[in-house]
Design an enzyme around this catalytic site. Sequence first.
Site, short mmCIF file in Angstrom:
data_model
loop_
_atom_site.label_atom_id
_atom_site.label_comp_id
_atom_site.label_asym_id
_atom_site.label_seq_id
_atom_site.Cartn_x
_atom_site.Cartn_y
_atom_site.Cartn_z
CG HIS A 159 11.64 2.65 77.29
ND1 HIS A 159 12.36 1.67 77.92
CD2 HIS A 159 12.56 3.54 76.80
CE1 HIS A 159 13.66 1.95 77.85
NE2 HIS A 159 13.81 3.07 77.16
CG ASP A 195 17.64 1.93 73.26
OD1 ASP A 195 17.35 2.85 72.47
OD2 ASP A 195 17.84 2.11 74.48
CG HIS A 197 17.90 3.22 77.95
ND1 HIS A 197 18.03 4.11 76.91
CD2 HIS A 197 18.55 3.75 79.01
CE1 HIS A 197 18.73 5.16 77.34
NE2 HIS A 197 19.06 4.98 78.61
CG ASP A 284 20.33 4.54 73.62
OD1 ASP A 284 20.57 3.42 73.14
OD2 ASP A 284 19.22 4.87 74.08
C1 SP5 Z 1 14.07 5.23 73.77
C2 SP5 Z 1 15.06 5.60 74.83
O1 SP5 Z 1 16.26 5.52 74.61
N1 SP5 Z 1 14.57 6.10 75.99
C3 SP5 Z 1 15.45 6.43 77.05
C4 SP5 Z 1 14.84 7.25 78.14
C5 SP5 Z 1 15.87 7.52 79.21
N2 SP5 Z 1 15.43 8.47 80.18
C6 SP5 Z 1 16.17 8.62 81.41
C7 SP5 Z 1 17.62 8.23 81.33
C8 SP5 Z 1 18.38 8.52 82.59
C9 SP5 Z 1 19.81 8.03 82.41
N3 SP5 Z 1 20.76 8.69 83.23
C10 SP5 Z 1 21.61 9.66 82.53
C11 SP5 Z 1 23.05 9.53 82.94
C12 SP5 Z 1 23.88 10.68 82.38
N4 SP5 Z 1 24.13 11.69 83.36
ZN ZN Z 2 17.58 3.98 74.89
#
Ligand code: SP5
Ligand code: ZN
Length: 343
Positions: A159, A195, A197, A284
Site C-alpha cells: 500500500h 493480497d 487488497h 488475507d
Molecule cells: C497489507 C494489508 O493487508 N493491509 C490491509 C489494511 C486494511 N485496513 C482496513 C481494512 C478494512 C476492511 N474491512 C473489514 C471488514 C471486516 N469487518
Molecule cells: Zn491485504
Amino acid sequence: MLVVYAPQHALHDPPREFLEGRFAPYAEAPARAEIILRTLEAASIGPLITPDDHGLAPVLAVHTPDYVDHLRTLYGRWTAAGGAPDAAFPAAFPRPGLDRASRAPWALPGLYSFDMSAPVTAGTYTAALAAAHCALTGAARLQAGERAVYALCRPPGHHAAADLMGGYCYLNNAAIAAHYLAADGARRVAILDIDVHAGNGTQAIFYARADVLFVSLHGAPDWEYPYFSGYADQRGAGAGLGFTVNFPLEKGVDDARYLSVLAAALAHIRAFAPDYVVLSAGFDTFHADPLGQFRLTTPVYGEIGARVAALGVPVLAVQEGGYARDALGENAVSLLRGLEAGR
Ligand code: SP5
Ligand code: ZN
C-alpha cells in the site's frame, strides 16, 4: 527454499488501529511473523538467513528522500511536541485546496499518509528498513542464481507509494526489490500481487513504466479497501499503458473462481516474458481472515505457488498481509511448497 527474516520487525508494534469507526487491536502485529517463522522451521523450510545491509540507495530509488526522512524523524518530532508516546497517529490530511504548509506538530502524521492504518512508533523506521532489506537480499540471491526465495517481510509494503504510507505499509518491499531487479531497464520484472487488497502503492510506483509489469487480483475497490484504487480501467499511463493489469473481484471468491482468474493473470505475465517474478504474497484471501472476504483454503496456496513456479522464472515471494494468525504459518508453508514443487 531460502527464507530471509529480520528480527527487527518486532520493534514495530503499534497499539491500535482505527477500523470502521472503532479503535481496535492492531491486526498487523509481531505475532504474525513469529507464527510464520515457527511454522516454516517446523516444516523444515529453509535455510533461514538474516538480510544483508543494502544501504538506503535502493530504497531511495523508489521512495522520495523527503518521505524517507519524514518516516525516520516523525516519531521523535511527535513525542518532543507531547504527542502520545505509543505512536504518531494522523488526525488531519491535506487535500487539494487545503494544502498550505504548516509547522504544527499535529499536522505531521497526516502529511505523507492516506489513512489511519499506519501509526509510526519508535521502532517503525528500523523495522520497515529491515523488511526492505529482507526483500533486497532475496532479490540479490535471485540475481546470484537462486530459483525461489521467500522474504518474510514485516511490516508489509504494497500500500506504500513513493511518498505515502497507509494500510500497515511504510516502505514498499516488493517494489524496492522489483526496481532493484529491473536494473535500470536491463531486466524485465513482473509483479503478481495476490493480497486481497489492491496494491495501490505498487501500482502507483510502476504506473508509467513498461519494464515492470504489475498484475493484481483483489477485492474490487467499490466494496473493498483501499477503495480509491485498483479498478480494471487503471491500465497504466504513457509508456506504461498496458503494463498495469487489475482483476477486481466480487466478495466470496472461492478456490475454483480464484484459480480461473489466476490463469488469466498468469497469461499476461507469460506474454510479458519476465526475467524475474516478484510475488506480493498476502494470505488475507483466506476464508477465515478477519479483514478479507474471500474464501480460499490452505491447499489452494500450494496450487497458486505451483502455477507461479511453472512460469519457469526465478521468483521472489514477499510477505504482505494475512491476519488469520492460526492459519498463517500453514498457508505460507502451502505456498512455498507449491513454489518448490512446481518447477
Ligand atoms: C497489507 C494489508 O493487508 N493491509 C490491509 C489494511 C486494511 N485496513 C482496513 C481494512 C478494512 C476492511 N474491512 C473489514 C471488514 C471486516 N469487518
Ligand atoms: Zn491485504
